[in-house]
Design a protein around this motif. Sequence first.
Motif, short mmCIF file in Angstrom:
data_model
loop_
_atom_site.label_atom_id
_atom_site.label_comp_id
_atom_site.label_asym_id
_atom_site.label_seq_id
_atom_site.Cartn_x
_atom_site.Cartn_y
_atom_site.Cartn_z
N GLY A 72 -7.76 15.64 -9.21
CA GLY A 72 -7.93 15.46 -8.13
C GLY A 72 -6.96 15.81 -7.37
O GLY A 72 -6.27 16.12 -6.95
N ARG A 73 -8.17 17.01 -6.41
CA ARG A 73 -7.30 17.40 -5.33
C ARG A 73 -7.54 17.28 -3.92
O ARG A 73 -8.64 17.40 -3.69
CB ARG A 73 -8.20 19.02 -5.59
N VAL A 74 -6.94 15.59 -3.83
CA VAL A 74 -7.00 14.76 -2.31
C VAL A 74 -5.75 14.41 -2.23
O VAL A 74 -5.35 14.09 -3.07
CB VAL A 74 -8.11 14.76 -2.39
N LEU A 75 -5.70 14.15 -1.10
CA LEU A 75 -4.55 12.70 -1.09
C LEU A 75 -4.32 11.48 -1.84
O LEU A 75 -5.93 11.23 -1.88
CB LEU A 75 -4.34 11.97 0.27
N GLY A 76 -4.02 11.11 -2.90
CA GLY A 76 -4.30 10.54 -4.09
C GLY A 76 -4.50 10.65 -5.51
O GLY A 76 -4.52 10.47 -6.11
N GLY A 77 -4.62 11.85 -4.99
CA GLY A 77 -5.40 13.13 -6.48
C GLY A 77 -5.83 12.53 -7.35
O GLY A 77 -6.93 11.69 -6.92
N THR A 78 -5.62 12.60 -8.52
CA THR A 78 -6.81 11.77 -9.63
C THR A 78 -7.22 10.64 -9.95
O THR A 78 -7.85 10.13 -9.91
CB THR A 78 -6.23 12.29 -10.97
N ARG A 184 -12.65 1.14 -3.91
CA ARG A 184 -11.65 2.07 -4.42
C ARG A 184 -10.01 1.87 -4.21
O ARG A 184 -10.62 2.24 -2.59
CB ARG A 184 -11.63 3.51 -4.50
N GLN A 185 -9.05 1.33 -4.68
CA GLN A 185 -8.05 1.22 -3.85
C GLN A 185 -7.09 2.72 -5.08
O GLN A 185 -6.60 2.73 -5.82
CB GLN A 185 -7.29 0.18 -4.34
N SER A 186 -7.30 3.96 -4.33
CA SER A 186 -6.39 4.67 -5.03
C SER A 186 -4.63 4.36 -4.54
O SER A 186 -4.34 3.97 -4.01
CB SER A 186 -6.95 5.82 -4.57
N ALA A 187 -3.52 5.45 -5.15
CA ALA A 187 -2.78 5.38 -4.77
C ALA A 187 -2.20 5.88 -3.46
O ALA A 187 -1.04 5.41 -3.08
CB ALA A 187 -1.47 6.36 -5.64
N ALA A 188 -2.84 6.61 -2.74
CA ALA A 188 -2.97 6.69 -1.24
C ALA A 188 -3.83 6.12 -0.43
O ALA A 188 -2.48 5.57 0.12
CB ALA A 188 -3.28 8.05 -0.89
N ASP A 189 -4.21 5.08 -1.21
CA ASP A 189 -4.35 3.46 -0.31
C ASP A 189 -3.61 2.72 -0.52
O ASP A 189 -2.92 1.79 0.75
CB ASP A 189 -6.01 3.20 -0.92
N ALA A 190 -3.17 2.25 -1.97
CA ALA A 190 -1.78 1.11 -1.72
C ALA A 190 -0.32 2.04 -1.33
O ALA A 190 0.48 0.79 -0.49
CB ALA A 190 -2.08 1.30 -2.81
N ARG A 193 -0.62 5.47 3.33
CA ARG A 193 -1.69 5.29 4.28
C ARG A 193 -1.40 3.92 4.85
O ARG A 193 -1.34 3.87 6.25
CB ARG A 193 -3.04 4.61 3.55
N PRO A 194 -1.07 2.90 4.66
CA PRO A 194 -1.00 1.22 5.11
C PRO A 194 0.61 1.93 6.10
O PRO A 194 1.17 1.28 7.40
CB PRO A 194 -0.28 0.41 4.00
#
Length: 497
Positions: A72-78, A184-190, A193-194
Amino acid sequence: MGAGTAGCVVASRLSEDPDVRVVLLEAGAADGPEAMSVPSTWPTLLGTSVDWAYTSEPQTALTGRDLTYPRGRVLGGTSSINGMVHLRGHRANYDGWSAAGATGWGYEDLLPYFCRSEHAVGRDERYRGTGGPMIVTGAEDVQPFESAAFDALAELGLPVSDDLNGADQEGAGWIEQNIVDGHRQSAADAYIRPILAHRPNLTVMAGALVRGLVISGGRCRGVEYVLDGARRRIEATRDVVLCAGAIGSPHLLMVSGIGPADDLRRHGIDVVADLPGVGRNLQDHPMARVIRSTAGPAASGMAVHRLLGALLRTTRSLDAPDVQIFFFDRPFYPATVPVDGYAVAVAAARPHSRGTVTLASADPAVAPRIDPGLLTDDRDVAVLLAGLRMAREIAGTRALAGWSEEELRPGPDIEDQSRLREYLRESVHSGAHPAGTCRIGDDDQGVVDTELRVRGITHLRVADASVMPDLVGANPNATVLAIGERAAALIREHGAP
Ligand SMILES: Cc1cc2nc3c(=O)[nH]c(=O)nc-3n(C[C@H](O)[C@H](O)[C@H](O)COP(=O)(O)OP(=O)(O)OC[C@H]3O[C@@H](n4cnc5c(N)ncnc54)[C@H](O)[C@@H]3O)c2cc1C
């Protein structure tokens, strides 16, 4: 640096302390396509702008094929492009780390961090957490195909576990996922982002490609990165935490002069620390499939690999499962088989084969050479042969008779061991679970110590899948979340080295 699974955890936890200023640098964008949020569409993300889309070196044990190697290459990665399976390794996997010298990384040591990362309701609280950022959901929406598959596992007399992340980590069971309200809840979502709007001490820089670490006098002082086409530098008053993943972290260490001295010199890089283990010990799960056609679609639309699986031992004398079984409600790999069908996939969960990440160039913008060395150790072939036998038995049960038509792969004619070996060599692919390339250890191949500090350099830690001494026998994301949690706790407890 690196806002993937571990990087999001570390940045979020460290910035809980208002007196600490955290900057999280990520090469990818702050967000990606809508498909990132829709569980069933994750395969469509592969090869897009949110994937580093690496290609492996030709695999000597796989008829010279090169493999697609997504990251993954985005906020949250893989965690933003993965299959969302939330599964810990068996307790014996972590106890093995500890016994091999990674003191403090045994199962009981890690359990509080697994629990801290998750919110798993209605589970045994001795093993499971509530109140953590990752919302873990179970089999809420069982479809007819999965129901039949579950009966197939029971028909074979396999032990059934009520919670593969709990006390009983072996056998057949429903698999938990990081899916919340159908998204999906990515690590970035969890984790990110909050909190972003109300943590003034946390800065997230997306689109910032780190080119290397700034090191002088044996101390890591910051990083150099490119943002909006301009080269910049950021100074760290305390630690730099490298969370670029099992490919990115060894790559950045090597271009910064930390790695096997001879390799670095060959590329004209000044050696800052001779650490021969950087980029070595690459491990991944080799996967193979039994594919059956079905009269109509087995897919129900929600997710590609559904909520059912099994962790099994090929030999009773093993201390933990060495085969992982997954059900896919469509053939998925290879793309050439008809759409209506299902796959029972098998992975060698505790691979013996080892590979490498090495430099192709001193230029950090050039991808490293990735050689996972899949099936170079014949013990992994033996495990996959046993796994294929199990997968065929599962597909041949009465419970799945209503779903199973023709065997498309390996195919009914492929029966004897040498033809099956050939099938493996021609079809095995990467489980996309690389780990181990900056492993914890105090021997000459160890890259970080038990507190994740890079050996020989101060103020620099690595925290991501690369530090695993060996790959856990499960999808690795839940373990990487726990590594991130423990890394943050170590940094908060002990501060800078
Ligand atoms: C297709 C696919 C499906 C998968 N399915 C599952 C699953 O269902 N369950 C599971 O448990 N695991 C799964 N995995 C594996 C799991 O997601 C990874 O093991 C885990 O996310 C690794 O976390 P990490 O923090 O080590 O690295 P990553 O999450 O990869 O994070 C590294 C981050 O660093 C950034 N980065 C790298 N280099 C630089 C640089 N030079 N400058 C700035 N930023 C940089 C990257 O862009 C990335 O955001 C899957 C993986 C793939 C590819």
